[in-house]
Write a protein that holds these residues in place. Structure first.
Motif, PDB file in Angstrom:
ATOM      1  N   PHE A  34       0.838  -1.200   0.000  1.00  0.00           N
ATOM      2  CA  PHE A  34       0.000   0.000   0.000  1.00  0.00           C
ATOM      3  C   PHE A  34       0.880   1.260   0.000  1.00  0.00           C
ATOM      4  O   PHE A  34       0.682   2.185  -0.796  1.00  0.00           O
ATOM      5  CB  PHE A  34      -0.941  -0.039   1.219  1.00  0.00           C
ATOM      6  CG  PHE A  34      -1.578   1.267   1.571  1.00  0.00           C
ATOM      7  CD1 PHE A  34      -2.620   1.780   0.811  1.00  0.00           C
ATOM      8  CD2 PHE A  34      -1.144   1.995   2.673  1.00  0.00           C
ATOM      9  CE1 PHE A  34      -3.204   2.989   1.128  1.00  0.00           C
ATOM     10  CE2 PHE A  34      -1.719   3.199   2.994  1.00  0.00           C
ATOM     11  CZ  PHE A  34      -2.752   3.708   2.217  1.00  0.00           C
ATOM     12  N   VAL A  35       1.882   1.255   0.878  1.00  0.00           N
ATOM     13  CA  VAL A  35       2.761   2.426   0.968  1.00  0.00           C
ATOM     14  C   VAL A  35       3.573   2.590  -0.324  1.00  0.00           C
ATOM     15  O   VAL A  35       3.839   3.714  -0.767  1.00  0.00           O
ATOM     16  CB  VAL A  35       3.684   2.320   2.204  1.00  0.00           C
ATOM     17  CG1 VAL A  35       4.751   3.418   2.192  1.00  0.00           C
ATOM     18  CG2 VAL A  35       2.854   2.414   3.481  1.00  0.00           C
ATOM     19  N   GLU A  36       3.921   1.478  -0.949  1.00  0.00           N
ATOM     20  CA  GLU A  36       4.610   1.569  -2.248  1.00  0.00           C
ATOM     21  C   GLU A  36       3.735   2.308  -3.252  1.00  0.00           C
ATOM     22  O   GLU A  36       4.219   3.158  -4.015  1.00  0.00           O
ATOM     23  CB  GLU A  36       4.952   0.153  -2.727  1.00  0.00           C
ATOM     24  CG  GLU A  36       6.035   0.099  -3.810  1.00  0.00           C
ATOM     25  CD  GLU A  36       5.463   0.289  -5.217  1.00  0.00           C
ATOM     26  OE1 GLU A  36       6.238   0.632  -6.130  1.00  0.00           O
ATOM     27  OE2 GLU A  36       4.246   0.113  -5.410  1.00  0.00           O
ATOM     28  N   GLU A  37       2.432   2.046  -3.225  1.00  0.00           N
ATOM     29  CA  GLU A  37       1.507   2.742  -4.133  1.00  0.00           C
ATOM     30  C   GLU A  37       1.388   4.227  -3.763  1.00  0.00           C
ATOM     31  O   GLU A  37       1.240   5.072  -4.647  1.00  0.00           O
ATOM     32  CB  GLU A  37       0.126   2.078  -4.108  1.00  0.00           C
ATOM     33  CG  GLU A  37       0.087   0.706  -4.757  1.00  0.00           C
ATOM     34  CD  GLU A  37       0.412   0.743  -6.255  1.00  0.00           C
ATOM     35  OE1 GLU A  37       0.345   1.821  -6.877  1.00  0.00           O
ATOM     36  OE2 GLU A  37       0.754  -0.317  -6.799  1.00  0.00           O
ATOM     37  N   VAL A  38       1.442   4.521  -2.463  1.00  0.00           N
ATOM     38  CA  VAL A  38       1.448   5.925  -2.039  1.00  0.00           C
ATOM     39  C   VAL A  38       2.676   6.631  -2.619  1.00  0.00           C
ATOM     40  O   VAL A  38       2.598   7.773  -3.083  1.00  0.00           O
ATOM     41  CB  VAL A  38       1.421   6.036  -0.500  1.00  0.00           C
ATOM     42  CG1 VAL A  38       1.649   7.474  -0.036  1.00  0.00           C
ATOM     43  CG2 VAL A  38       0.094   5.502   0.050  1.00  0.00           C
TER      44      VAL A  38
END
Lengths: 90, 90
Positions: A34-38
Motif C-alpha cells: 500500500f505504501v509503495e503505491e502511495v
C-alpha cells in the motif's frame, strides 16, 4: 459517467480478486505494498501527469480496501461513522 | 448496514466540506497531510486497535478523496478504468 460505484462494491471486488493472495501475504506486507503505491502517487504528483495520477489514486484506493479486508473493516461503515455522523469534523 | 455510500458521494462530501481549505493549503501540503494519516494508520495497525484502524482507514480515504478533488480526478472513473475494465489486473 456510466454509473456510480459504491464503496462496498469496490471493497467486495477487491476481496473477490485479491483477498486470498493478500491474506496469505499478511497484513504488514500488504501495508508495505500500500505504501509503495502511495510512493507511486507521490511520483505522479511531482511529474504532474494527470493520467498517471488518476491510475495511482485508483491503486491507493484498491490497496486501502484490500488492507481493510484483511483486518475485517467495513470501509463504508468506517467512513460513515467518521464523516457522516452527522457531518464531517472540521 | 443502513445503506451504501457511493465513491462519488464521498468525494463530493469531501469537496463540499474541505475543498476550499484544501486548495488554499495546496497540493503538496495536502499530500503531506494525507501521508500523516497513512502514518496514523500504520500506528493503529501496529497497536492492533480495531476501532482506531477503522477510523484511520476512513481518514486515509477522506484525504485521498480530497487530494483527488484538488487535482480534478473523478475517483469513481479512475477506479473503474483500472479495476473494472473489464476486471482487476492480477
Amino acid at each position: 459517467m456510466s454509473g456510480d460505484i459504491t464503496i462496498k462494491y469496490a471493497q467486495d471486488l477487491m476481496r473477490r480478486y485479491y483477498y486470498e493472495r493478500d491474506s496469505k501475504r499478511g497484513l504488514h506486507a500488504t501495508f508495505t505494498w500500500f505504501v509503495e503505491e502511495v510512493g507511486e502517487l507521490a511520483e505522479s504528483l511531482l511529474k504532474d501527469d494527470k493520467e498517471s495520477i488518476a491510475e495511482e489514486i485508483a491503486d491507493v484506493l484498491a490497496w486501502l480496501l484490500s488492507l481493510a479486508n484483511i483486518v475485517g473493516i467495513d470501509v463504508t461503515e468506517a467512513f460513515r461513522k467518521k464523516y457522516m455522523n452527522p457531518e464531517p469534523p472540521l
